[in-house]
Scaffold this motif. Structure first.
Motif, short mmCIF file in Angstrom:
data_model
loop_
_atom_site.label_atom_id
_atom_site.label_comp_id
_atom_site.label_asym_id
_atom_site.label_seq_id
_atom_site.Cartn_x
_atom_site.Cartn_y
_atom_site.Cartn_z
N GLU A 106 0.76 -1.11 0.07
CA GLU A 106 -0.01 0.01 -0.07
C GLU A 106 0.89 1.33 0.00
O GLU A 106 2.06 1.19 0.55
CB GLU A 106 -0.90 0.10 1.28
N ALA A 107 0.66 2.37 -0.55
CA ALA A 107 1.16 3.55 -0.75
C ALA A 107 1.70 4.07 0.90
O ALA A 107 2.64 4.52 1.10
CB ALA A 107 0.40 4.68 -1.19
N SER A 108 0.66 3.73 1.73
CA SER A 108 0.83 4.20 3.12
C SER A 108 1.91 3.43 3.74
O SER A 108 2.53 3.93 4.72
CB SER A 108 -0.37 3.97 4.00
N GLU A 109 2.48 2.25 3.41
CA GLU A 109 3.35 1.45 3.63
C GLU A 109 4.66 1.76 3.37
O GLU A 109 5.70 1.26 3.98
CB GLU A 109 3.02 0.09 3.39
N LEU A 110 5.01 2.52 2.14
CA LEU A 110 6.14 2.79 1.87
C LEU A 110 6.92 3.52 2.62
O LEU A 110 8.17 3.11 3.09
CB LEU A 110 6.00 3.49 0.48
N PRO A 111 6.51 4.71 3.34
CA PRO A 111 7.52 5.49 4.44
C PRO A 111 7.57 4.76 5.49
O PRO A 111 8.66 4.77 6.22
CB PRO A 111 6.68 6.82 4.44
N VAL A 112 6.81 3.82 5.91
CA VAL A 112 6.84 2.87 7.13
C VAL A 112 8.14 1.92 6.84
O VAL A 112 8.95 1.74 7.52
CB VAL A 112 5.81 2.28 7.07
#
Length: 187
Positions: free
Chosen positions: A40-46
């Motif tokens: 998910e896009a939200s997982e990339l910075p994580v």
């Protein structure tokens, strides 16, 4: 088909049985296939943020792949996936003493080092989500490598949605999951 909010859930999620059987499959879903795990896009910075903390859990080959490709990469459709080691296992995977593939991210999570369990696509497997403009489709992904999990689930009487209760709640919330249970029980 089950409809809940903006999700369309395949009947297979309710009707088919599944319990991972790592003793039989050895974590083959972490090595088989053309690409790494969908992200998910939200997982990339994580993944960027936690990489230094999970690095000690990874294999030298996994670390090398991540350092060369990054914590994630784009596939040919422009979606993000985990990098792989020479087109094989996920760069975040590691083998335990029994030769079973496990997730280095999840190992770090279990040890309390990070608060991110693993990519939601991995946590939800064998459910795959296809996102459309106005809704998400949840489908049971049948794959021969999971035959032992299907057999074990059938023997234990555990349907896919019950096996995946925690990741479904993580993805969609407790109220959504309770509604899914009601819909299935009323069928």
């Amino acid at each position: 088909m089950i409809l809940i909010e903006d999700t369309v859930i395949s009947d297979d999620v309710a009707d088919k049985f599944f319990v991972c059987n790592l003793e039989k499959c050895k974590g083959a879903c972490c090595v088989e296939g053309d690409l790494g795990a969908p992200l998910e896009a939200s997982e990339l910075p994580v993944l960027d943020e936690i990489f230094p903390k999970i690095k000690p859990y990874l294999t030298p080959e996994g670390i090398k792949a991540i350092e060369e490709k990054g914590c994630y990469e784009q596939d040919w459709e422009g979606d993000y996936v985990t990098p792989t080691i020479e087109g094989r296992e996920c760069a975040y995977a590691l083998y335990d003493e029994r030769g079973v593939l496990k997730c280095g991210i999840e190992q770090a999570y279990n040890d309390g080092v990070v608060d991110f369990k693993k990519p939601i696509s991995c946590h939800l497997y064998p459910i795959r989500i296809t996102k459309y403009e106005h809704y998400h489709a949840l489908n049971y992904d049948r794959w021969h490598i999971c035959s032992p999990a299907c057999d074990l689930g059938k023997n234990l009487g555990v349907p896919v949605y019950k096996f995946l209760k925690d990741p479904l709640i993580r993805a969609f919330g407790d109220d959504w999951y309770k509604q899914l249970e009601r819909e299935i029980e009323e069928k």
